[in-house]
Enzyme design. Sequence first.
Site, short mmCIF file in Angstrom:
data_model
loop_
_atom_site.label_atom_id
_atom_site.label_comp_id
_atom_site.label_asym_id
_atom_site.label_seq_id
_atom_site.Cartn_x
_atom_site.Cartn_y
_atom_site.Cartn_z
N SER A 1 0.89 -1.23 -0.05
CA SER A 1 0.09 -0.02 0.08
C SER A 1 0.96 1.24 0.11
O SER A 1 1.94 1.29 0.58
CB SER A 1 -0.72 -0.12 1.26
N TYR B 1 -1.79 -0.37 10.00
CA TYR B 1 -1.68 -0.88 8.66
C TYR B 1 -0.47 -0.62 8.05
O TYR B 1 0.08 -1.33 7.08
CB TYR B 1 -2.89 -0.25 8.06
#
Length: 257
Positions: free
Chosen positions: A157, A170
Site C-alpha cells: 500500500s 496498517y
Amino acid sequence: MSAIPGASAGAGTALFDLTGRVAAIIGGAGVLGSAVCHGFGGVGAAIAVMDRSRERADELVAALEAKGIRAAAVTLDASDRASVEQARIEVAERLGPVDILVNAVGINSSTPFFELDLEEWHRIIDTNLTSCLLGCQVFGRAMVDRGQGGTIINFSSTSSEIPLSRVLTYSVSKAGVNILTRYLARELAPHRIRVNAIVPGFFPAEQNRKLLDESRVEAILRHTPAGRLGEADELVGTMIWLASERASGFVTGALIR
C-alpha cells in the site's frame, strides 16, 4: 516499415497469456482480489479463490465459471499455518500445483495512536503481514520442491511509505510486506521464483471504507495526480504483467507503484 526482430502476429497477446497456469489468490473474494481473479481468468489461468468467507468465494467462482473459467473456492484462515497448508493441498488436488500466488488479504483500523491496544495491533499485523509470510512460505516451498519456478505477487500500500494519519498498524504491516518481498526476491531467485509487490494508491475496498469519509477523501485527492480514487479493474493490467513469465520474466524484487 521493417518488422521488429523476433516479433510476430499475435506476439503482444501471447506475452500476457496465462493459459495452463494455476493462480491462487488469497483474499480472492475481496474487492481487489475479485478483480484479479477475473483478470487472470480472462487470460487463461485456472483460479483458486481463497478466502475466509466461503459464501463470497462460492459466488465469485460461479461468476468465473459462467465465463468459462476453471475455478475453485477454498476456505482458509490466512494467518494460520495449518489452514494455509491444507488449502494448498486442496488447490493442488482440485486445480493442480500453483504457478502464481497472490497475497491480497488486508484489514485496517482508524484507532488513534494512544488508544491502540495490542489486541488490535496483533490482529492487523497477523492479517496483513503474517498471512503474507505464511502464504509465501507454504506456496513458495511447494514451488521450490516442484522445480518449475513460479511467481508471487504481494499487495502492499502507498501508506507503507507515507506516514498517513490514523493507520499506523496498517502502515507498519504493509512496510513489512515491502521488506518481505525484497528479501524473498533474493532468496528465491535461484529457484526461478519471482517475488514482486504492487503498492496501490487509494482504492475503495473493505479495509478502508470506514476511513474514507468526505473530508478524508478530499485530503487524499489533493495528493493524487489523477484527482480521483482508483477502480479495482485498473490494477489488473499490472497484475497480469507481473504474473506473465513472458512479459516480466526479468522483474523481481520490484515494488510497483
